[in-house]
Design a protein around this motif. Structure first.
Motif, mmCIF file in Angstrom:
data_model
loop_
_atom_site.group_PDB
_atom_site.id
_atom_site.type_symbol
_atom_site.label_atom_id
_atom_site.label_comp_id
_atom_site.label_asym_id
_atom_site.label_seq_id
_atom_site.Cartn_x
_atom_site.Cartn_y
_atom_site.Cartn_z
ATOM 1 N N GLY A 90 0.981 -1.208 -0.033
ATOM 2 C CA GLY A 90 -0.363 0.006 -0.078
ATOM 3 C C GLY A 90 1.009 1.329 -0.016
ATOM 4 O O GLY A 90 0.382 2.458 0.318
ATOM 5 N N SER A 91 2.037 1.060 -0.305
ATOM 6 C CA SER A 91 3.052 2.201 -0.523
ATOM 7 C C SER A 91 2.343 3.596 -1.008
ATOM 8 O O SER A 91 2.864 4.792 -0.673
ATOM 9 N N LEU A 92 2.004 3.284 -2.151
ATOM 10 C CA LEU A 92 1.269 4.332 -2.767
ATOM 11 C C LEU A 92 -0.162 4.615 -2.817
ATOM 12 O O LEU A 92 -0.697 5.413 -3.540
ATOM 13 N N ALA A 124 7.855 9.339 1.612
ATOM 14 C CA ALA A 124 8.738 8.404 1.147
ATOM 15 C C ALA A 124 9.473 7.751 1.943
ATOM 16 O O ALA A 124 10.209 6.815 1.679
ATOM 17 N N ALA A 125 9.766 8.093 3.130
ATOM 18 C CA ALA A 125 10.395 7.343 4.193
ATOM 19 C C ALA A 125 10.033 6.060 4.361
ATOM 20 O O ALA A 125 10.646 5.086 4.966
ATOM 21 N N ASN A 126 8.730 5.889 4.086
ATOM 22 C CA ASN A 126 7.729 4.596 4.425
ATOM 23 C C ASN A 126 7.434 4.007 3.217
ATOM 24 O O ASN A 126 6.314 3.074 2.961
ATOM 25 N N GLN A 132 9.345 14.160 2.673
ATOM 26 C CA GLN A 132 9.072 15.016 3.840
ATOM 27 C C GLN A 132 8.236 14.458 4.699
ATOM 28 O O GLN A 132 8.083 14.081 5.794
ATOM 29 N N ASP A 133 6.790 14.500 4.093
ATOM 30 C CA ASP A 133 5.739 13.796 4.792
ATOM 31 C C ASP A 133 4.437 13.540 4.161
ATOM 32 O O ASP A 133 4.724 13.220 2.782
ATOM 33 N N ASN A 134 3.450 13.137 4.682
ATOM 34 C CA ASN A 134 2.199 12.588 4.002
ATOM 35 C C ASN A 134 1.009 13.623 3.919
ATOM 36 O O ASN A 134 -0.158 13.221 3.970
ATOM 37 N N ASP A 135 1.330 14.970 4.576
ATOM 38 C CA ASP A 135 0.227 15.783 4.370
ATOM 39 C C ASP A 135 -0.487 16.048 3.180
ATOM 40 O O ASP A 135 0.000 15.890 2.135
#
Length: 148
Positions: A90-92, A124-126, A132-135
């Protein structure tokens, strides 16, 4: 698969389209574009142009509504739900909502503002596509088409 309904006897002649698309890892986006308007071939305005890749290893649920408050003006809303099928992680996975208008100024000039909101579930880190973030991302555009 895609299904659509038009209610041309109703005020503003609204229409609703629902589509489920699945793309395998070898999908070739050769004919990628704006061929039937918003939400038809691009898999999301933000996802397709900036946050992808959403034209391979992805399942996409799309719902679009459109109405004509005037003969030369249309307004619409698009919803996309993206599911990453490549890794099963489910990364994307993400969602997008776009609100737009289309104005045929005359036979040769078309103007269309759009505002879009894209929300990835992972950064991206996950394994996601957004640094940077998933905002929530907010995107705005104005498209002008001049034909001659």
């Amino acid at each position: 698969m895609e299904a659509g309904w038009s209610f041309d006897q109703q005020a503003w002649s609204p229409s609703v389209n629902i589509r489920y698309s699945t793309f395998d890892e070898d999908f070739d986006p050769l004919f990628f574009g704006f061929n039937r308007g918003y939400g038809t071939w691009f898999q999301g305005e933000i996802a397709a142009n900036y946050a992808g890749p959403f034209n391979s290893d992805t399942d996409v649920l799309h719902v679009g509504v459109k109405a004509y408050p005037a003969p030369t003006v249309a307004v619409g809303a698009l919803f996309f739900d993206f599911s990453d099928t490549a890794r099963g992680s489910g990364s994307l996975d993400s969602q997008e909502i776009d609100l737009y208008a289309e104005w045929a100024i005359n036979d040769h000039v078309f103007l269309s503002p759009l505002i879009g909101f894209f929300k990835p579930e992972k950064r991206a880190a996950n394994g996601g596509s957004q640094f940077q973030d998933n905002d929530l991302n907010t995107y705005a555009q104005i498209m002008a088409v001049i034909s001659f």
